[in-house]
Design a protein around this motif. Sequence first.
Motif, PDB file in Angstrom:
ATOM      1  N   ASN A   1      53.540  99.395  69.499  1.00 20.66           N
ATOM      2  CA  ASN A   1      52.383  99.322  68.614  1.00 20.66           C
ATOM      3  C   ASN A   1      51.336  98.366  69.157  1.00 20.66           C
ATOM      4  OD1 ASN A   1      53.847 101.007  67.091  1.00 20.66           O
ATOM      5  ND2 ASN A   1      54.248  99.562  65.427  1.00 20.66           N
ATOM      6  N   VAL A   2      50.161  98.460  68.582  1.00 18.54           N
ATOM      7  CA  VAL A   2      49.103  97.553  69.011  1.00 18.54           C
ATOM      8  C   VAL A   2      48.719  96.640  67.863  1.00 18.54           C
ATOM      9  CG1 VAL A   2      48.071  98.837  70.890  1.00 18.54           C
ATOM     10  CG2 VAL A   2      47.501  99.411  68.554  1.00 18.54           C
TER      11      VAL A   2
ATOM     12  N   LEU B   1      51.729  87.264  67.010  1.00 21.87           N
ATOM     13  CA  LEU B   1      51.289  88.652  66.918  1.00 21.87           C
ATOM     14  C   LEU B   1      50.866  88.888  65.484  1.00 21.87           C
ATOM     15  CD1 LEU B   1      54.557  89.836  68.504  1.00 21.87           C
ATOM     16  CD2 LEU B   1      52.428  89.669  69.722  1.00 21.87           C
TER      17      LEU B   1
ATOM     18  N   PRO C   1      48.845  95.719  73.112  1.00 21.54           N
ATOM     19  CA  PRO C   1      50.216  96.026  72.718  1.00 21.54           C
ATOM     20  C   PRO C   1      50.956  94.771  72.274  1.00 21.54           C
ATOM     21  CG  PRO C   1      50.019  96.045  75.068  1.00 21.54           C
ATOM     22  CD  PRO C   1      48.642  95.892  74.551  1.00 21.54           C
ATOM     23  N   ILE C   2      51.791  94.952  71.279  1.00 23.66           N
ATOM     24  CA  ILE C   2      52.563  93.839  70.735  1.00 23.66           C
ATOM     25  C   ILE C   2      53.723  93.536  71.667  1.00 23.66           C
ATOM     26  CG2 ILE C   2      54.223  93.395  68.912  1.00 23.66           C
ATOM     27  CD1 ILE C   2      52.150  94.519  66.993  1.00 23.66           C
ATOM     28  N   THR C   3      53.820  92.308  72.075  1.00 24.85           N
ATOM     29  CA  THR C   3      54.890  91.878  72.972  1.00 24.85           C
ATOM     30  C   THR C   3      55.558  90.673  72.324  1.00 24.85           C
ATOM     31  OG1 THR C   3      53.231  92.330  74.635  1.00 24.85           O
ATOM     32  CG2 THR C   3      55.326  91.554  75.425  1.00 24.85           C
ATOM     33  N   PRO C   4      56.869  90.580  72.407  1.00 31.19           N
ATOM     34  CA  PRO C   4      57.553  89.489  71.704  1.00 31.19           C
ATOM     35  C   PRO C   4      57.007  88.109  72.078  1.00 31.19           C
ATOM     36  CG  PRO C   4      59.132  91.006  72.620  1.00 31.19           C
ATOM     37  CD  PRO C   4      57.797  91.457  73.085  1.00 31.19           C
TER      38      PRO C   4
END
Lengths: 1254, 373
Positions: free
Chosen positions: A890-891, A989, A957-960
Amino acid sequence: MEAKDQKKHRKKNSGPKAAKKKKRHLQDLQLGDEEDARKRNPKAFAVQSAVRMARSFHRTQDLKTKKHHIPVVDRTPLEPPPIVVVVMGPPKVGKSTLIQCLIRNFTRQKLTEIRGPVTIVSGKKRRLTIIECGCDINMMIDLAKVADLVLMLIDASFGFEMETFEFLNICQVHGFPKIMGVLTHLDSFKHNKQLKKTKKRLKHRFWTEVYPGAKLFYLSGMVHGEYQNQEIHNLGRFITVMKFRPLTWQTSHPYILADRMEDLTNPEDIRTNIKCDRKVSLYGYLRGAHLKNKSQIHMPGVGDFAVSDISFLPDPCALPEQQKKRCLNEKEKLVYAPLSGVGGVLYDKDAVYVDLGGSHGFQDEVGPTHELVQSLISTHSTIDAKMASSRVTLFSDSKPLGSEDIDNQGLMMPKEEKQMDLKTGRMRRKAIFGDEDEPGDSDDEEDDEVSEDDGLENGSSDEEAEEEENAEMTDQYMAIKGVKRRKLEDDDDLERSSAEEGEAEEADESSEEEDCTAGEKGISGSKAAGEGSKAGLSPANCQSDRVNLEKSLLMKKAVFASEDESEESSSLSAEEEDSENEEAIRKKLSKPSQVSSGQKLGPRNLIDETSDIENLLKEEEDYKEENNDSKETSGALKWKEDLSRKAAEAFLRQQQAAPNLRKLIYGTVTEDNEEEDGDTREELGGLFRVNQPDRECKHKADSLDCSRFLVEAPHDWDLEEVMNSIRDCFVTGKWEDDKDAAKVLAEDEELYGDFEDLETGDVHKGKSGPNTQNEDIEKEVKEEIDPDEEESAKKKHLDKKRKLKEMFDAEYDEGESTYFDDLKGEMQKQAQLNRAEFEDQDDEARVQYEGFRPGMYVRVEIENVPCEFVQNFDPHYPIILGGLGNSEGNVGYVQMRLKKHRWYKKILKSRDPIIFSVGWRRFQTIPLYYIEDHNGRQRLLKYTPQHMHSGAAFWGPITPQGTGFLAIQSVSGIMPDFRIAATGVVLDLDKSIKIVKKLKLTGFPYKIFKNTSFIKGMFNSALEVAKFEGAVIRTVSGIRGQIKKALRAPEGAFRASFEDKLLMSDIVFMRTWYPVSIPAFYNPVTSLLKAVGEKDTWSGMRTTGQLRLAHGVRLKANKDSLYKPILRQKKHFNSLHIPKALQKALPFKNKPKTQAKAGKVPKDRRRPAVIREPHERKILALLDALSTVHSQKMKKAKEQRHLHNKEHFRAKQKEEEEKLKRQKDLRKKLFQIQGQKERRNQKSSLKGAEGQLQ
Amino acid sequence: MATQAHSLSYAGCNFLRQRLVLSTLSGRPVKIRKIRARDDNPGLRDFEASFIRLLDKITNGSRIEINQTGTTLYYQPGLLYGGSVEHDCSVLRGIGYYLESLLCLAPFMKHPLKIVLRGVTNDQVDPSVDVLKATALPLLKQFGIDGESFELKIVRRGMPPGGGGEVVFSCPVRKVLKPIQLTDPGKIKRIRGMAYSVRVSPQMANRIVDSARSILNKFLPDIYIYTDHMKGVNSGKSPGFGLSLVAETTSGTFLSAELASNPQGQGAAVLPEDLGRNCARLLLEEIYRGGCVDSTNQSLALLLMTLGQQDVSKVLLGPLSPYTIEFLRHLKSFFQIMFKIETKPCGEELKGGDKVLMTCVGIGFSNLSKTLK
């Protein structure tokens, strides 16, 4: 050779062995016990100072604690994937040569051209995937993310190059794999000293970058274009024994470094539209974490995809199976590099070629005779053995048929290819079974089932046989796929002919499988006599099939319930089945004995044990009927009647329930399948639809959403037997043997009952348990139970021992166990459990539960891949499939902590597009830089600070959180300077973001009262003012105030009060914060889609600066902001004017003096100039001359006189001095006499006094 | 543009909570069609709308689209935000309806959740707040969700149909969960309970206690049933009474049962003695089913096992409830996870019915909302 005298044995003088020897020697001389200084001289080791002791203790504890890492669960699989070795370095440094040498070192094989990753077996427990990394920054970034070990090649004759440092920085950001430096080109140094110096210099620089003591390897020189064997051997050793730390990103994400790619697109689609999206399959070892089917992946350089299918294949480069010897067999030294054309398969644009390979190429076909024998052995195993193994098949059979089945067969493909290269050295593999698809589908299905059974059964008994069966299965798989693939090969006549030959053969074989007649076997045998492995296989298959036919019947019996269900399911719609299943399970679980009519169950079980095949066959049919009946007839309360039969049924349920439950839950399609039934409904007059009464499932879909599990048929809890059924659930009930307090006590008594009091010498005997006494009696009575008893005694003894050991362990460990140890122990336990849980299951089932585990060789199918990926495929570039976690696809807005790299020359500007590498991805985005104020406000920055961290936020983009990232301005071409612009870490995020920038609103007073002023020009309307009522405002001069209320007259004016009176010239301003929006721009770097050779030329959005430069648009400068030369004007001051009254009052001193200055002499008073006549001039000249002479004379005379005077003065002085001297002498004499006289007088007076005293 | 994870689509309003919760946790959008499409009163009901509103309150950036008739719902999840929230639940369903989902979501918020829920605390359909407090909270503790701020407080009781109850639930935030191995249910060592009565005679509770004890005392002496009579504003808007029983075992698992009186004006009046006896029997049924997690919390346990690290988790359950079975299917479609299901038949031991051993490997879920500082 033998005559050559051998090296003599030299005694060791140092090292552990020598020390041991020495010690022993000393001990022999009775000197040994003195070596312990602590014992010899205890005073020297006594505590001198408590403080120092405390400090040193503290320090050691600090050091100890520092060494601790947070323990993590060890999730490395038993058979780990090959280690990724990235060989990196600037061009012309010797990367390819090194890889070639390494491969030759490990496999004794020489690869001329290396493209893509090469997998080799390097040791008994280790495999390596070696891949070369050029200096395209895209490739560097991608490979740094998957590398386990980096061999960093450095040209010693040149020194470090920018790429090396860039790569080091990339590695640091993405988790820092092991790094080993390799110095090459060392032979270009002429002087040894210079060489040494360079080595040292490079080593220390390398250490500062990696860590002090990092290994730097020296490759001294080339011999015949290759590195020296010994050095390469040593390097290989280093690599093989190296240990690795798990990296967070890599262990938490599955990833595949693909070593093979195939285009599976329908050729027809390509023909009609060459730019159509492709379907590709990628092969490679799975690494990192478990990968699940249908999960999201990212291919760096291509984009995001969903895995459309995944299956595991037999390992093409497997580790040796038995490890008896110290070193590897020549046969086990495998190399697998399909992209380079090694390891059986060669990739081409439109087909796959099979290469004969080198010396090891044939090792899979070790010989058909061998396999034949093996298969014969396997089929001749007894029925009992088969029965035992039929459990395994029970699972596989009960799992849903469908696409997965096809996958199972697809797994074995490479084997298949290898077999084919026997027939013709090099052929396309797809045309072989082209025509076999025509025979009826139903037959095919049956066949599949049977063959699958075969494979699984044999798999349990014999591995060799399994391989063979797998081959069989792939045959069929090929048959299914054949038609499609044949299209590829229509153009090639020669190959086609050979393929047809193959077809004929296969047709025979398939018929054999179906009918299993001996005659056909004979035919095929004769046909295939000279052929090889295939022919060898067929008779064996036939036999095994015959047995299997019988066996499959057996198995059908065992799993009849599931099959029944599957049959039902085929007839009913998915949802209906769903509901039915649900009911079924409810019945089975809550009212376990509902299968009431199974009165024959007890005897049936007995029959089971006898394992009479024919009987079983009958029984099976019977039971099927019974089962059906039971569903219809069983009453709701019937179960109560025969509670006693429960036990009999338990066995059956145990057999059925697990697969049933599983199938019940997962076997059906859960997703909405209602598209069809909407269409199938009848239409009336083309307008209305008949609204059929809702079926049960419809009700369910809309029924009450409640998590409670209602009791449908409650037990009667007043009955004694019902109450007894849960007796043991309470502490008041019966306990298990190992937990029952009374029993445990008794056991302890037994264990610790016997002891001898050493002081008194009494021997206490524990009570010998009643059973032991019994044993004694029984021993006497019955001899035949003896072995049993012995066993129990043994067991008891063992138990005793174990308990003692446990006690000891507990006692021993207790002292040292810390929190850290506990944590570590817990982790270890978990790791053990992880390994053990699914160990005994076959891969098929295992994959479903835990996903594909790392270490497997998998084939991943991906759809909708851009055609450029296939068209511009370049094996030199790594293809990575990086698995994404949940919602990582996801973004949103990502906030990070960022710092401009200290070697990057420029600073970064907000809203300039920049390329980030975060997680698996590389993408261009538009970040905003901000800094957090003390109150938590995030204030926009126009530029990144120079030497400080700042925040950065972008939409992407969602990154941990905690993932490292790096930023580069551009990935295209070669830039002169250090390319990495910034590095940092992801912090947060979110789906919204609050970054603000400063905004000052200004206004001007237009009416001023005492402390109140009316201000205009700050707002445009009364509404705006209303929003800011009470806000703090300020003047430039620093007077603070507050907005009070809007005024009516000029629009937007307001009343404000200040702490002091304003001036009309004051400017009033208000500081506010304006939220900035982040542009939603996310542009993945699709460098792999560029044409071959241009892959490093990807360019995305340009910055405004670059655009201006390109288009020659100059920034319109504000004229006021331009710099101009400073012109200073002369200052003119007015004259001082003092008023008359003041003048009068001033004292005279300060009064301006108004007296006029002496004016000029008037003309009439001026003297006229004298003009002399020549005569007069002569006279004057003469007079001048005379006066000069005179003055000269006078001057001389003066000098003379001066001299004379001096002389005179000197003479006079002398005279004076003499006179003074004389006088002095005279005075001296006088004083002498005077003094004597005085002394005399004194003496006489003293005498007189003395006299008087005497 | 990163490809949005393709959405899942379902039909019917059943299991709406599961779908929305799993969608929120997995980040996959979900589309639910045909919500009571054939019903006389089509579309979402009040309590479902209220649930969706609650989801909207605790998330940031969710997109919810409902068509005009309310028969189609599209939900694109945002990130879980948390913080201090207040929500007025619909009185059609109990607070338990909302709380069950909140229990699944609360550990994965950005800010620790502190929520005030108002509505019906005890009703006949949903698990009551008392039961959740006694069973779900200890279950969450097994997964490492613990701390001072982890509590569920019943401020006011509200019975249907009027409601008027109030509950405060606060939960800390975790980044990762611990794997669990709950294979031994242990033996029941004590039974506790809560007999409550609001706006009726306080004697009701005592009558309930006596009748319940009369049955349970046959099994265990250690039984204590508290009576809770709320008065004034704390007693909500409607009269009613009920009982919830919890059995605690030696290994710290909790099994529960509950019953509540019929709501005012609906159904016949219930005698407190009957209610107490029936509730005790229900508890015995629950004990017969057994397992380490009681039947209402099965899905919660399975969800948290799924969201663990990539380690093996095991739990022994009683027979799977239909809700759990559907939940397992949903888990598979949202997280691609399958459980290994082994049936443990009841043997000779007198320990109730068959058990099911569920084993899974966590998907390595980590809380993406939590801020790193």
